[in-house]
Design a protein around this motif. Structure first.
Motif, PDB file in Angstrom:
ATOM      1  N   VAL A  10     -12.426 -32.304  -1.240  1.00 41.15           N
ATOM      2  CA  VAL A  10     -12.508 -31.829   0.162  1.00 41.15           C
ATOM      3  C   VAL A  10     -10.869 -31.146   0.239  1.00 41.15           C
ATOM      4  O   VAL A  10     -10.057 -31.677  -0.034  1.00 41.15           O
ATOM      5  N   VAL A  11     -11.083 -29.866   0.548  1.00 35.72           N
ATOM      6  CA  VAL A  11      -9.927 -28.925   0.983  1.00 35.72           C
ATOM      7  C   VAL A  11      -9.742 -28.544   2.274  1.00 35.72           C
ATOM      8  O   VAL A  11     -10.995 -28.156   2.755  1.00 35.72           O
ATOM      9  N   THR A  12      -8.917 -28.937   3.174  1.00 34.86           N
ATOM     10  CA  THR A  12      -8.930 -29.021   4.663  1.00 34.86           C
ATOM     11  C   THR A  12      -7.664 -28.218   5.035  1.00 34.86           C
ATOM     12  O   THR A  12      -6.637 -28.410   4.375  1.00 34.86           O
TER      13      THR A  12
ATOM     14  N   VAL B 159      -9.865 -29.437  12.447  1.00 32.90           N
ATOM     15  CA  VAL B 159      -9.925 -29.028  11.048  1.00 32.90           C
ATOM     16  C   VAL B 159     -11.149 -28.274  10.290  1.00 32.90           C
ATOM     17  O   VAL B 159     -12.188 -28.749  10.780  1.00 32.90           O
ATOM     18  N   LEU B 160     -10.955 -27.454   9.548  1.00 29.63           N
ATOM     19  CA  LEU B 160     -12.067 -26.790   8.737  1.00 29.63           C
ATOM     20  C   LEU B 160     -11.936 -27.195   7.205  1.00 29.63           C
ATOM     21  O   LEU B 160     -10.766 -27.370   6.919  1.00 29.63           O
ATOM     22  N   GLY B 161     -12.858 -27.140   6.555  1.00 27.69           N
ATOM     23  CA  GLY B 161     -12.659 -27.202   5.145  1.00 27.69           C
ATOM     24  C   GLY B 161     -13.903 -27.048   4.309  1.00 27.69           C
ATOM     25  O   GLY B 161     -14.990 -26.562   4.921  1.00 27.69           O
TER      26      GLY B 161
ATOM     27  N   LEU C 209      -8.262 -19.724   0.636  1.00 27.40           N
ATOM     28  CA  LEU C 209      -9.660 -19.166   1.498  1.00 27.40           C
ATOM     29  C   LEU C 209      -9.555 -20.119   2.693  1.00 27.40           C
ATOM     30  O   LEU C 209      -9.500 -19.683   3.811  1.00 27.40           O
ATOM     31  N   VAL C 210      -9.273 -21.476   2.623  1.00 27.38           N
ATOM     32  CA  VAL C 210      -9.472 -22.409   3.535  1.00 27.38           C
ATOM     33  C   VAL C 210      -8.232 -22.154   4.473  1.00 27.38           C
ATOM     34  O   VAL C 210      -8.242 -21.911   5.764  1.00 27.38           O
TER      35      VAL C 210
END
Length: 349
Positions: A302-304, A316-318, A333-334
């Motif tokens: 998970v990249v957040t 938060v987005l990811g 990108l994230v």
């Protein structure tokens, strides 16, 4: 985090680990010594490479799946690669402008969130997830409990600005109108003027401090209030796009694993808790495999990144995908998407 420092490893061991991880991410197949020997800039014999691979395996950085002669990275190997060996590829200005144009087409804040999750999913070919912005916790001015049929209680909350919220809760037993009045009086006297989070924290602290001498009134008030605040937390949510993309990855083709993962998406609690952890950190955070603390995500990374509105982190987005992901592309990108999302939400205020 890996317990093995890249500084303690030889240059060739680092080089071979980097090549192995990059090759495995690109092709998804165990990497053998002969394959690495043909790698760019490698001037080592297959026998030497086998010895280095054995050392890396002893360090817990690679492993041989089944009876394969090749090796794949472990979670520790990925962590060392991401922290010390990864070369991030920044997005090109044209790519950033294209992303920005998508956000400019969104008509309202909800559409902005949907756009962000869809973009993350589309570009990564994985699942894009956005935690919905947390609303400020209102201050409670007054609370009232009204007995309904069975164990159900209607909670009437009067908040700052004379806003009124009604919540339905189910208690462990039936309370009489008199008991509910007592509980409301207790809470109104002790806790008025505090936001929901402080109310809950105060209740739990008082419960710990007075466990031996706690009276029935306090127990009753704590139970009712705790259920009330849990009911309020159920509004937490996220916007998810592209989770079916994960079915296209061989390492995630296990039906039971996918079913459990999709159930976690539907349940939301675990994913939201993980995102909430990331909200308290600075910049891009990467959870690899079991680092997330949730068994259902053991095969995932998970990249957040947190996003801000008016200079404050509100969510938060990811991206969620297999551990075999292109970290060099997904990290920027994230990061960029989080900045563009915050800017778009600021403009729509």
């Amino acid at each position: 985090m890996s317990k093995v420092s890249s500084i303690a490893m030889s240059d060739r061991a680092q080089q071979l680990l980097k090549l192995l991880v990059e090759r495995y991410i690109r092709e998804g197949q165990p990497v053998g010594s002969r394959t690495l020997a043909r790698g760019q800039g490698v001037d080592l014999s297959p026998a030497t490479i086998r010895n280095v691979m054995a050392d890396l395996e002893d360090l817990g950085l690679v492993k041989a799946p089944h009876t394969s002669a090749g090796r794949i990275p472990t979670v520790q190997g990925y962590r060392l690669f991401v922290d010390s060996l990864l070369t991030v590829k920044p997005l090109q200005p044209a790519e950033v402008r294209a992303l920005q144009a998508k956000f400019e087409q969104a008509a309202d804040p909800q559409q902005v969130l949907v756009t962000a999750s869809a973009l993350l999913s589309e570009i990564s070919s994985m699942a894009g997830v956005i935690m919905v912005p947390r609303r400020e916790q209102p201050t409670v001015r007054q609370v009232e409990f009204i007995a309904l049929s069975g164990n159900r209680v209607l909670v009437v909350l009067v908040l700052d600005g004379n806003q009124v919220q009604n919540r339905m809760i189910t208690t462990s037993r039936r309370y009489s109108p008199a008991e509910l009045t007592q509980a409301a009086n207790y809470l109104n006297h002790a806790l008025a003027g505090k936001d929901f989070t402080k109310v809950r924290d105060t209740l739990l602290r008082e419960m710990r401090e007075t466990q031996e001498s706690i009276n029935q009134l306090m127990l009753m008030a704590i139970e009712i209030a705790n259920r009330t605040f849990k009911a309020g937390e159920e509004g937490g949510d996220y916007v998810l796009a592209g989770h079916t993309n994960l079915m296209g990855y061989a390492e995630m083709a296990d039906i039971d694993r996918l079913r459990q993962l999709f159930e976690a998406f539907n349940r939301k609690r675990d994913i939201l808790h993980l995102l909430d952890q990331a909200a308290h950190a600075q910049g891009v955070q990467i959870f690899i495999g079991e680092e997330s603390g949730y068994e259902v995500l053991d095969a995932c990374s998970v990249v957040t990144s947190p996003y801000e509105v008016d200079g404050e982190v509100v969510g938060v987005l990811g991206v969620i995908g297999p551990t075999r992901m292109a970290y060099d592309r997904l990290i920027p990108l994230v990061d960029v998407t989080a900045k563009l999302l915050g800017a778009a939400l600021n403009q729509q205020q």
